[in-house]
Scaffold this motif. Sequence first.
Motif, PDB file in Angstrom:
ATOM      1  N   UNK A 236      13.010  45.519  37.575  1.00 40.02           N
ATOM      2  CA  UNK A 236      11.591  45.550  37.912  1.00 40.02           C
ATOM      3  C   UNK A 236      11.374  44.998  39.321  1.00 40.02           C
ATOM      4  N   UNK A 237      10.333  45.499  39.966  1.00 39.32           N
ATOM      5  CA  UNK A 237       9.923  44.974  41.267  1.00 39.32           C
ATOM      6  C   UNK A 237       9.004  43.761  41.114  1.00 39.32           C
ATOM      7  N   UNK A 238       8.269  43.746  40.004  1.00 38.92           N
ATOM      8  CA  UNK A 238       7.321  42.672  39.742  1.00 38.92           C
ATOM      9  C   UNK A 238       7.290  42.386  38.253  1.00 38.92           C
ATOM     10  N   UNK A 239       7.367  41.109  37.904  1.00 39.99           N
ATOM     11  CA  UNK A 239       7.176  40.663  36.525  1.00 39.99           C
ATOM     12  C   UNK A 239       5.982  39.714  36.508  1.00 39.99           C
ATOM     13  N   UNK A 240       5.066  39.936  35.570  1.00 42.47           N
ATOM     14  CA  UNK A 240       3.836  39.146  35.485  1.00 42.47           C
ATOM     15  C   UNK A 240       3.770  38.403  34.156  1.00 42.47           C
ATOM     16  N   UNK A 241       3.319  37.172  34.218  1.00 41.71           N
ATOM     17  CA  UNK A 241       2.940  36.401  33.037  1.00 41.71           C
ATOM     18  C   UNK A 241       1.476  36.028  33.224  1.00 41.71           C
ATOM     19  N   UNK A 242       0.596  36.666  32.464  1.00 37.59           N
ATOM     20  CA  UNK A 242      -0.840  36.489  32.642  1.00 37.59           C
ATOM     21  C   UNK A 242      -1.394  35.598  31.528  1.00 37.59           C
ATOM     22  N   UNK A 243      -1.635  34.347  31.846  1.00 39.17           N
ATOM     23  CA  UNK A 243      -2.234  33.410  30.889  1.00 39.17           C
ATOM     24  C   UNK A 243      -1.442  33.329  29.587  1.00 39.17           C
ATOM     25  N   UNK A 244      -0.112  33.338  29.683  1.00 33.70           N
ATOM     26  CA  UNK A 244       0.675  33.357  28.448  1.00 33.70           C
ATOM     27  C   UNK A 244       1.948  32.513  28.487  1.00 33.70           C
ATOM     28  N   UNK A 245       2.478  32.166  29.649  1.00 28.39           N
ATOM     29  CA  UNK A 245       3.767  31.463  29.681  1.00 28.39           C
ATOM     30  C   UNK A 245       3.701  30.146  28.918  1.00 28.39           C
ATOM     31  N   UNK A 246       2.582  29.429  29.029  1.00 26.32           N
ATOM     32  CA  UNK A 246       2.457  28.145  28.350  1.00 26.32           C
ATOM     33  C   UNK A 246       2.409  28.289  26.836  1.00 26.32           C
ATOM     34  N   UNK A 247       2.112  29.506  26.334  1.00 25.80           N
ATOM     35  CA  UNK A 247       2.077  29.744  24.893  1.00 25.80           C
ATOM     36  C   UNK A 247       3.468  29.945  24.304  1.00 25.80           C
ATOM     37  N   UNK A 248       4.463  30.163  25.147  1.00 28.00           N
ATOM     38  CA  UNK A 248       5.782  30.558  24.667  1.00 28.00           C
ATOM     39  C   UNK A 248       6.600  29.351  24.242  1.00 28.00           C
ATOM     40  N   UNK A 249       7.405  29.541  23.213  1.00 30.61           N
ATOM     41  CA  UNK A 249       8.247  28.462  22.747  1.00 30.61           C
ATOM     42  C   UNK A 249       9.294  28.054  23.765  1.00 30.61           C
ATOM     43  N   UNK A 250       9.829  29.032  24.478  1.00 29.85           N
ATOM     44  CA  UNK A 250      10.886  28.779  25.457  1.00 29.85           C
ATOM     45  C   UNK A 250      10.490  29.377  26.807  1.00 29.85           C
ATOM     46  N   UNK A 251       9.559  28.750  27.512  1.00 29.77           N
ATOM     47  CA  UNK A 251       9.126  29.309  28.793  1.00 29.77           C
ATOM     48  C   UNK A 251      10.237  29.356  29.834  1.00 29.77           C
ATOM     49  N   UNK A 252      11.172  28.419  29.785  1.00 33.89           N
ATOM     50  CA  UNK A 252      12.299  28.470  30.720  1.00 33.89           C
ATOM     51  C   UNK A 252      13.156  29.696  30.432  1.00 33.89           C
ATOM     52  N   UNK A 253      13.458  29.924  29.157  1.00 35.14           N
ATOM     53  CA  UNK A 253      14.218  31.117  28.782  1.00 35.14           C
ATOM     54  C   UNK A 253      13.493  32.397  29.137  1.00 35.14           C
TER      55      UNK A 253
END
Length: 349
Positions: A236-253
């Motif tokens: 991908x040229x661009x990956x977006x996380x829109x108001x959701x990364x903090x909801x994830x169990x493993x944001x680093x992963x």
Amino acid sequence: MNTTEEFAGQVVTDMSATLSGVMTSLGNKLGLYKAMAFAGPLTSQQLADKLSLAERYVREWLNNQVAGQYLQYHKNDKTYELPDAYVPVLADPESPVFLVPALEVAASLWHDEEKLQAVFQTGEGIPWGAHHHRLFCGSESLFRPGYKTFLVNDWIAAMDGVLEKLEHGALVADIGCGHGASTIVMANAFKHSKIYGFDNHAESVKTANERAQLESTNHNVTFEIKDAQSYPTTGFDLVCFMDCLHDMGDPVGAAEHALKSLKPGGSLLLVEPAAGNGVEDNINPVSRLYYAASTAVCTPCSLSQDVGLALGAQAGHQRLSEVLQQAGFIQIKQIAQTPFNIIIEAKCP
């Protein structure tokens, strides 16, 4: 605030706002605000007649709105008026400050109160999909106007060379896309690009496909049921996380997987709730709202997943940057901010 009486006054104000939130939601769903927008002073009967509603209920609703200073009352002719400056907040669904949908989110929390009591006692989580359905539509309606207003012309435009890539044709992944509001905005703006929306909530992906068909954007947008660490790493040229990364169990992963999926020179766009870096920086109404949502939705969502890092909705730039650095990103910088969001760009090494 030094006295019991003063603090009791604050609590009464909060209780009044809580009950009146139902009135604000009714005002939106019954079309009352829209009917009053730019219409000048109206009597309760005139407003009731415009919408074929019962005047006595309309009059009581109007008085509640005057008491809360959402409307103005002219006692000489007993008319009510919605100030023009309030229209974007109460009556324009396309406005980036249209805030009424937040009440749908609040309603979902009341429905889920028993679930919240339970996880406070057990320390367990609540998956996103286990919440009341009003959360999903409320979140979409709340975020969509901001995405339509800022995502392309402000946020992507502020990134290093990304706008030009997308205009000529690029691959974009929108992770945790929900109902596809941000995905569809990008698909509409960049006709030569291919936009993928990934989400692990099947019902949200179904709704996203329906939204894309309604807007005739399905030629360059694809939605799939995938979580943040299972979508294809296809360059991908661009990956977006829109108001959701903090909801994830493993944001680093999740960020590590995003890095693997990007082409050399690719970029990550992270949109997160506006926050300072410490509790002392977040003593304000917006943070109060976000901490409540975080307690009831974001933190339980993360704790329901593997790792369960539970960043929370008020992680702030410093903590978010640490997550991206740990995942291997470089050149991490905040490129924009609104009253409700901070926007961060990060690059591949």
